[in-house]
Design an enzyme around this catalytic site. Structure first.
Site, PDB file in Angstrom:
ATOM      1  N   HIS A  46      33.174  60.998  -5.057  1.00  0.00           N
ATOM      2  CA  HIS A  46      32.538  59.455  -6.500  1.00  0.00           C
ATOM      3  C   HIS A  46      30.812  60.134  -6.642  1.00  0.00           C
ATOM      4  O   HIS A  46      30.344  60.363  -5.593  1.00  0.00           O
ATOM      5  CB  HIS A  46      33.075  58.236  -5.813  1.00  0.00           C
ATOM      6  CG  HIS A  46      34.008  57.712  -5.906  1.00  0.00           C
ATOM      7  ND1 HIS A  46      35.042  57.727  -5.667  1.00  0.00           N
ATOM      8  CD2 HIS A  46      34.677  57.722  -7.099  1.00  0.00           C
ATOM      9  CE1 HIS A  46      36.241  58.004  -5.568  1.00  0.00           C
ATOM     10  NE2 HIS A  46      35.881  57.294  -6.710  1.00  0.00           N
ATOM     11  N   GLY A 104      40.788  53.940  -8.868  1.00  0.00           N
ATOM     12  CA  GLY A 104      42.445  54.822  -8.673  1.00  0.00           C
ATOM     13  C   GLY A 104      43.059  54.345 -10.182  1.00  0.00           C
ATOM     14  O   GLY A 104      44.359  55.290 -10.056  1.00  0.00           O
ATOM     15  N   SER A 151      37.498  54.086 -11.230  1.00  0.00           N
ATOM     16  CA  SER A 151      35.932  53.816 -10.248  1.00  0.00           C
ATOM     17  C   SER A 151      34.759  54.367 -10.923  1.00  0.00           C
ATOM     18  O   SER A 151      34.356  53.649 -10.120  1.00  0.00           O
ATOM     19  CB  SER A 151      36.536  54.931  -8.751  1.00  0.00           C
ATOM     20  OG  SER A 151      36.697  55.868  -8.926  1.00  0.00           O
ATOM     21  N   ASN A 170      41.500  60.362 -11.260  1.00  0.00           N
ATOM     22  CA  ASN A 170      42.596  60.763 -10.280  1.00  0.00           C
ATOM     23  C   ASN A 170      44.063  61.203 -10.092  1.00  0.00           C
ATOM     24  O   ASN A 170      44.331  61.673  -9.621  1.00  0.00           O
ATOM     25  CB  ASN A 170      43.137  58.828 -10.173  1.00  0.00           C
ATOM     26  CG  ASN A 170      41.574  58.118 -10.078  1.00  0.00           C
ATOM     27  OD1 ASN A 170      41.072  58.491  -9.120  1.00  0.00           O
ATOM     28  ND2 ASN A 170      40.983  56.766 -10.821  1.00  0.00           N
ATOM     29  N   ASP A 173      31.858  60.451   0.004  1.00  0.00           N
ATOM     30  CA  ASP A 173      32.715  60.959   0.124  1.00  0.00           C
ATOM     31  C   ASP A 173      33.151  62.043  -0.838  1.00  0.00           C
ATOM     32  O   ASP A 173      34.895  62.594  -0.743  1.00  0.00           O
ATOM     33  CB  ASP A 173      33.541  59.704  -0.960  1.00  0.00           C
ATOM     34  CG  ASP A 173      33.448  59.528  -1.801  1.00  0.00           C
ATOM     35  OD1 ASP A 173      32.989  60.099  -2.789  1.00  0.00           O
ATOM     36  OD2 ASP A 173      34.354  58.331  -2.319  1.00  0.00           O
TER      37      ASP A 173
END
EC number: 3.-.-.-
Length: 213
Positions: free
Chosen positions: A189, A50, A11, A82, A186
């Protein structure tokens, strides 16, 4: 002349968290190379939110990805974030600290395989090229064991830079203490400022391996 830049990863390479019309680090770094080297940059991105390191390694088996790698002057790789998140979640349930050492070894092995696979795809006597691997920043400063694991992982990751063409871009240092400023809502990120900082981190490593520099 066109500088060919291929970005592999998760990501972070897709730019998740940067906002709807704000680029991630890949486009920003591409623009920096254009300005520095006075040449157009053609970018190919092979990434998905992901993906773990095993899945990123798997991207290198696709023929079109291999073609872009073969032609690339600059290659960037993000990964293991991840794997880290999964291991933190598993640790919070099990409290088994060996989870981190196992994940660390697995990630490092996959990064080594990626670099070896790139060299294999490039073949003998390739045109000059550069690989930039990002280390991990710590989105979990409140979890002590995660911080220790990331520091250990990043230290081990530095050994990759002994390979020709490879340098480590230091995301860890630029995010440390600036998590609130550089992370998106979030908490995991980067936001637009964070991606700009990542682009600057890889940019400052230069391009001395490339014939255009």
């Amino acid at each position: 002349m066109v500088l060919r830049y291929t970005a592999l990863g998760d990501s972070l390479t897709t730019g998740r968290g940067s906002g709807l019309f704000s680029p991630g680090f890949v486009q920003r770094f591409g623009d920096m190379m254009e300005a520095d080297l006075k040449t157009r940059t053609a970018i190919n991105i092979f990434a998905r939110s992901g993906l773990n390191t095993e899945e990123i390694l798997g991207l290198l088996s696709y023929p079109y990805v291999q073609k872009c790698i073969r032609d690339a002057d600059m290659i960037t790789i993000t990964g293991c974030g991840n794997d880290l998140i999964d291991s933190v979640l598993a640790y919070q349930t099990s409290k088994d600290e060996t989870i981190f050492s196992r994940v660390s070894a697995h990630c490092h092995e996959n990064f080594e395989k990626m670099i070896a696979k790139v060299a294999e795809i490039k073949g003998e006597n390739p045109s000059p090229y550069a690989i930039r691997v990002f280390n991990l920043y710590n989105p979990f400063p409140e979890i002590d064991i995660a911080g220790k694991w990331i520091t250990s992982f990043n230290s081990h990751l530095e050994t990759l830079a002994s390979a020709p063409h490879v340098k480590i871009a230091d995301a860890y240092s630029i995010f440390k203490g600036k998590e609130q400023e550089y992370l998106s809502f979030d908490g995991v990120h980067p936001n637009s400022k964070g991606y700009q900082a990542m682009a600057e981190a890889v940019h400052k490593l230069g391009y001395k391996e490339l014939s255009v520099s």
